[in-house]
Design a protein around this motif. Structure first.
Motif, PDB file in Angstrom:
ATOM      1  N   PHE A  52       1.000  -1.421  -0.666  1.00  0.00           N
ATOM      2  CA  PHE A  52       0.021  -0.148   0.413  1.00  0.00           C
ATOM      3  C   PHE A  52       1.057   1.142  -0.002  1.00  0.00           C
ATOM      4  O   PHE A  52       0.787   2.511  -0.773  1.00  0.00           O
ATOM      5  CB  PHE A  52      -0.465  -0.076   1.590  1.00  0.00           C
ATOM      6  CG  PHE A  52      -1.676   0.635   1.244  1.00  0.00           C
ATOM      7  CD1 PHE A  52      -3.035   1.424   0.744  1.00  0.00           C
ATOM      8  CD2 PHE A  52      -1.846   2.372   1.756  1.00  0.00           C
ATOM      9  CE1 PHE A  52      -3.396   2.800   0.395  1.00  0.00           C
ATOM     10  CE2 PHE A  52      -1.923   3.501   2.297  1.00  0.00           C
ATOM     11  CZ  PHE A  52      -3.280   2.685   1.481  1.00  0.00           C
ATOM     12  N   MET A  53       1.453   1.106   0.523  1.00  0.00           N
ATOM     13  CA  MET A  53       2.814   2.295   1.361  1.00  0.00           C
ATOM     14  C   MET A  53       3.001   2.921  -0.543  1.00  0.00           C
ATOM     15  O   MET A  53       3.666   3.864  -0.651  1.00  0.00           O
ATOM     16  CB  MET A  53       3.635   1.985   2.072  1.00  0.00           C
ATOM     17  CG  MET A  53       2.946   2.600   3.187  1.00  0.00           C
ATOM     18  SD  MET A  53       4.474   2.051   4.588  1.00  0.00           S
ATOM     19  CE  MET A  53       3.428   1.873   6.164  1.00  0.00           C
ATOM     20  N   LEU A  54       3.835   1.955  -1.068  1.00  0.00           N
ATOM     21  CA  LEU A  54       4.641   1.329  -2.452  1.00  0.00           C
ATOM     22  C   LEU A  54       3.333   2.448  -3.575  1.00  0.00           C
ATOM     23  O   LEU A  54       4.224   3.084  -4.139  1.00  0.00           O
ATOM     24  CB  LEU A  54       5.240   0.055  -2.741  1.00  0.00           C
ATOM     25  CG  LEU A  54       6.533   0.107  -1.335  1.00  0.00           C
ATOM     26  CD1 LEU A  54       7.274  -1.128  -1.933  1.00  0.00           C
ATOM     27  CD2 LEU A  54       7.996   1.153  -2.289  1.00  0.00           C
ATOM     28  N   ASP A  55       2.294   1.489  -3.543  1.00  0.00           N
ATOM     29  CA  ASP A  55       1.607   1.862  -4.673  1.00  0.00           C
ATOM     30  C   ASP A  55       1.161   3.573  -4.010  1.00  0.00           C
ATOM     31  O   ASP A  55       1.057   4.110  -5.218  1.00  0.00           O
ATOM     32  CB  ASP A  55       0.349   1.671  -4.109  1.00  0.00           C
ATOM     33  CG  ASP A  55       0.613   0.280  -5.000  1.00  0.00           C
ATOM     34  OD1 ASP A  55       1.513  -0.231  -5.455  1.00  0.00           O
ATOM     35  OD2 ASP A  55      -0.590  -1.016  -4.256  1.00  0.00           O
ATOM     36  N   TRP A  56       1.068   4.060  -2.705  1.00  0.00           N
ATOM     37  CA  TRP A  56       0.870   5.395  -2.577  1.00  0.00           C
ATOM     38  C   TRP A  56       2.408   5.918  -2.924  1.00  0.00           C
ATOM     39  O   TRP A  56       2.100   7.490  -4.151  1.00  0.00           O
ATOM     40  CB  TRP A  56       0.820   5.689  -1.520  1.00  0.00           C
ATOM     41  CG  TRP A  56       0.360   7.113  -1.164  1.00  0.00           C
ATOM     42  CD1 TRP A  56      -0.839   7.642  -1.227  1.00  0.00           C
ATOM     43  CD2 TRP A  56       1.872   8.210  -0.819  1.00  0.00           C
ATOM     44  NE1 TRP A  56      -0.443   8.746  -0.703  1.00  0.00           N
ATOM     45  CE2 TRP A  56       0.969   9.053  -0.247  1.00  0.00           C
ATOM     46  CE3 TRP A  56       2.626   7.840  -0.441  1.00  0.00           C
ATOM     47  CZ2 TRP A  56       1.840  10.771   0.238  1.00  0.00           C
ATOM     48  CZ3 TRP A  56       3.733   9.202   0.272  1.00  0.00           C
ATOM     49  CH2 TRP A  56       2.928  10.170   0.308  1.00  0.00           C
ATOM     50  N   ASN A  61       3.508  10.286  -7.445  1.00  0.00           N
ATOM     51  CA  ASN A  61       5.074  10.076  -8.657  1.00  0.00           C
ATOM     52  C   ASN A  61       6.745  10.346  -7.657  1.00  0.00           C
ATOM     53  O   ASN A  61       7.371  11.250  -8.020  1.00  0.00           O
ATOM     54  CB  ASN A  61       5.161  10.778  -9.457  1.00  0.00           C
ATOM     55  CG  ASN A  61       4.703  10.937 -10.205  1.00  0.00           C
ATOM     56  OD1 ASN A  61       4.066   9.655 -10.870  1.00  0.00           O
ATOM     57  ND2 ASN A  61       3.005  11.953 -11.150  1.00  0.00           N
ATOM     58  N   ILE A  62       6.096   9.842  -6.576  1.00  0.00           N
ATOM     59  CA  ILE A  62       7.337  10.181  -5.573  1.00  0.00           C
ATOM     60  C   ILE A  62       8.792   8.931  -5.980  1.00  0.00           C
ATOM     61  O   ILE A  62       8.373   7.611  -6.016  1.00  0.00           O
ATOM     62  CB  ILE A  62       7.657   9.188  -4.143  1.00  0.00           C
ATOM     63  CG1 ILE A  62       6.561  10.043  -3.653  1.00  0.00           C
ATOM     64  CG2 ILE A  62       8.886   9.474  -3.622  1.00  0.00           C
ATOM     65  CD1 ILE A  62       5.554   9.770  -2.085  1.00  0.00           C
ATOM     66  N   PRO A  63      10.322   9.118  -6.296  1.00  0.00           N
ATOM     67  CA  PRO A  63      11.273   8.596  -7.348  1.00  0.00           C
ATOM     68  C   PRO A  63      11.833   7.568  -6.678  1.00  0.00           C
ATOM     69  O   PRO A  63      11.624   6.554  -7.275  1.00  0.00           O
ATOM     70  CB  PRO A  63      11.857   8.736  -7.476  1.00  0.00           C
ATOM     71  CG  PRO A  63      11.617  10.473  -6.955  1.00  0.00           C
ATOM     72  CD  PRO A  63      10.855  10.606  -6.034  1.00  0.00           C
TER      73      PRO A  63
END
Length: 127
Positions: A52-56, A61-63
């Motif tokens: 969930f955190m990585l999907d967010w 668009n956090i690199p």
């Protein structure tokens, strides 16, 4: 796999019913995720929360996402490597880099090198 990661599935619900509320809140805040990967009732919830955190991060668009350090315990490190191998593949499609915290010690560097080998050297996994 359901379309929306982060939604609770049957495994996540059963994991939540077997642990107390403070443990679930701890996982949702991000602390204790790596150690929860080796505990059977918490493992599905920990994986769900990390995804969930990585999907967010991808949506915003956090690199890069900074992940916890590699545990020195072999069982925890193995579970962490399995998770990162699948996450690295998912994150490569959305151009999110996975950065693992590594202390500047020989043991921590060796643990990271082993983790990277276990994950089959993905280009988007670094320290």
């Amino acid at each position: 796999e359901s379309g929306g990661r982060g939604t609770a599935d049957a495994n996540g619900d059963s994991a939540m019913s077997e642990v107390d509320g403070s443990t679930v809140e701890c996982l949702r805040s991000g602390s204790g995720l790596v150690s929860a990967l080796e505990k059977e009732p918490l493992q599905p919830l920990a994986v769900q929360q990390i995804k969930f955190m990585l999907d967010w991060a991808s949506h915003m668009n956090i690199p890069a996402a900074i992940l916890p350090a590699v545990p020195l315990d072999p069982a925890k490190a193995s579970a962490y490597a399995r998770l990162l191998a699948s996450l690295a593949l998912d994150c490569s499609a959305s151009n999110v880099q996975l950065w693992v915290r590594v202390a500047a010690t020989p043991d921590a560097l060796a643990a990271y090198e082993l983790l990277h080998r276990r994950c089959d050297h993905p280009a988007n996994l670094g320290c």
